[in-house]
Structure formats: structure tokens, C-alpha cells
Scaffold this active site. Sequence first.
Site, PDB file in Angstrom:
ATOM      1  CE  LYS A  86      -3.450   2.885   0.790  1.00 29.09           C
ATOM      2  NZ  LYS A  86      -4.279   3.326  -0.357  1.00 29.09           N
ATOM      3  CB  CYS A  94      -2.986   9.745  -3.882  1.00 26.06           C
ATOM      4  SG  CYS A  94      -4.435   9.549  -2.800  1.00 26.06           S
TER       5      CYS A  94
HETATM    6  O1  RRO Z   1      -5.500   5.798  -0.495  1.00 29.50           O
HETATM    7  C1  RRO Z   1      -6.151   6.277  -1.439  1.00 29.50           C
HETATM    8  O2  RRO Z   1      -7.189   6.930  -1.284  1.00 29.50           O
HETATM    9  C2  RRO Z   1      -5.707   6.115  -2.832  1.00 29.50           C
HETATM   10  C3  RRO Z   1      -4.419   6.249  -3.277  1.00 29.50           C
HETATM   11 BR1  RRO Z   1      -2.979   6.505  -2.150  1.00 29.50          BR
HETATM   12  C4  RRO Z   1      -4.147   6.198  -4.664  1.00 29.50           C
HETATM   13  O3  RRO Z   1      -3.016   6.329  -5.151  1.00 29.50           O
HETATM   14  N1  RRO Z   1      -5.185   6.012  -5.500  1.00 29.50           N
HETATM   15  C5  RRO Z   1      -6.451   5.874  -5.057  1.00 29.50           C
HETATM   16  O4  RRO Z   1      -7.355   5.719  -5.868  1.00 29.50           O
HETATM   17  N2  RRO Z   1      -6.696   5.907  -3.713  1.00 29.50           N
END
Ligand code: RRO
Length: 308
Positions: free
Chosen positions: A44, A127
Site C-alpha cells: 500500500k 493519489c
Molecule cells: O489511499 C487512497 O485513497 C488512494 C491512493 Br494513495 C491512490 O493512489 N489512488 C487511489 O485511488 N486511492
Amino acid sequence: MKTLTKIAGIEFSSCILNASGPNDTTFEELAAIAESMSSAIMMKSCTIEPRQGNDKPRYVRLPLGSIQSMGLPNLGYKEYVRFASELKKYNKPIIASVAGLCTADYIQMVKEFQKSEVDLIEVNLSCPNLEGKPQAAYDFQQTENILSKVFELGEKPIGLKLPPYYDLAQYQQMAELIIRYNVSFITCINSIGNTLIIDPETETPVIKAKSGFGGLCGDYIKPIALANVRYFYELLKDKVSIFGVGGVKSGTDVFEFLLAGADAVQIGTAFEKEGVGSFQRINEELLEIMRRKGYSSVQEVKGKLKYL
Ligand code: RRO
């Protein structure tokens, strides 16, 4: 026959692995991926400090995929450095994913992962779910600033997780940066940010954060992901390895991503829905298609899209 592939010169036992996001935050989840047929352990995206992430509801399954606004829930990068040492025994590539809240964060995390047991480092520039934090990859100045600093911190291959949409001229600009900084791999695409799903019964969005604006995933975004892979493949050819991600849930989907130019694909929504069994099922389906069509390796399929 196998679906062996290479990313940044590193061997992957198949071209199918998990995407950063679903079920890859805790050690138990990562160990389950390690024991599965995923050819690598993708972690993650992490930040300097641990984060709880956004308020729930923040992940909703949809008929053709999912929408989420997780908000980067993670245990903080130090835990993932530690997990990497423990996961080493599984003998498959380990990929860290770093998502800084500012340039200094990216530098600090890349520096530490360069000293760790991870094999590759993905710099997540896309993100979409952080309130008040635009996606870095849409700001070429900020992107260049980050690249100019993280590529001098060690020898492990570094890649970029890219957003789902650019104008064609911007793809060219990004490709120039990728070549200039010797980026080893790219991951196309992140979820499509700032989409809205409304529940007509409750008359509300289905997720809470950012007034319901979240990242769309799954079947809905596959054509966009394929186009990104294809255009970057045309711009970068074999100089940079490409992970395709976005709506892969069958062997046919993988085959299409390989034709477009991907070296490997990452499974997000389908893995969340189906669990670790998805990797083996999809790999077997891919093998069946390759056998039927007379292809004997991923390399033979890669980029071989035919034009009308
Ligand atoms: O954690 C998120 O909300 C998230 C991340 Br880091 C990302 O790179 N892409 C996404 O759709 N959610």
C-alpha cells in the site's frame, strides 16, 4: 508455458500481481499476497507517519467496479521497511509505494527504501483522494522537482504511478521527464479521481469524503488504462517497463494490456472482490488464450497491437 516477465531487469514469475491499494496494508495481508500466485508483493502507498485515512464509507463495490476515497490509510513507511525484511523469505519481488505529502517526504521515504530489502520503489504521484492536495503528476514543475531529487538516492529501480488522463501533448511532456530521469518503470493508471456515484434512494453520494468525489476503479476505466499504456509504450518503447492497471479481471483483459504494450498487469478491484485466488485464475485464463493463439511468451505479445 509460463507468463514470465521482467520489470526494470528484475524477473517476475508471471505477469500478474496485486495493485497497490486493496488488501495490502497490514503484514497479514501482505503475507497472504506473498503466499498467493501474485508474482510480486506490492505494498500500500505509504506516508511518513501512519494515517487512519478518510471517514467511512470510503470503499463501495459497484456493478462494474468500485469507487473509493481511502485517503491513504497506512502504517507509516517505517513499518513497510520492516515488513520488507520479513517478506524477503518468499523470494519474490517486493515493491514499495511512496506517497509523500510534500517533496521532502518523497525524498526521505525513497532514501530509506533504497537501504531496505524492497526490490523496486514506486513513487505515487497520483493519489486523487487527499483533500486540498492536488495530484502531483498534473504539476510538471513539482514532478520534475521530485524526480530531480529521488533519482540520486540509490540503485534500486524507481518507477512512477501515473494519473489516468493527460492531453496528448502532456503525455509527451511526461515521457520526456521519464526518459531524462531514467525512470525504470511506470504504472498506468491510478483510479480516475473526483468521480461521483449517487444513491437515488438516500439522495446522497455513496462515499463520505470530499463531498462524495472519489476514485473510480474497475471495468469502467479499462479503456482509459489501455490507452495510457499504449501511448506511453509508443513514446517510450523498450526503454521503460510498463505495469498496466485498471479493470483487469480476466485473462482476456491481461492479453489486451500486453498487446497495448504492458510488461505486466496489476489487479486491484478484482483482487478486492475475489481475493488471492484471482491471481491464479487470471494467469490460467491468460495461458489458455496464449496457447489458443499460438503465443509462447509475454514478450511475444507485448506491444503487438495490430492496426486496422
Ligand atoms: O489511499 C487512497 O485513497 C488512494 C491512493 Br494513495 C491512490 O493512489 N489512488 C487511489 O485511488 N486511492
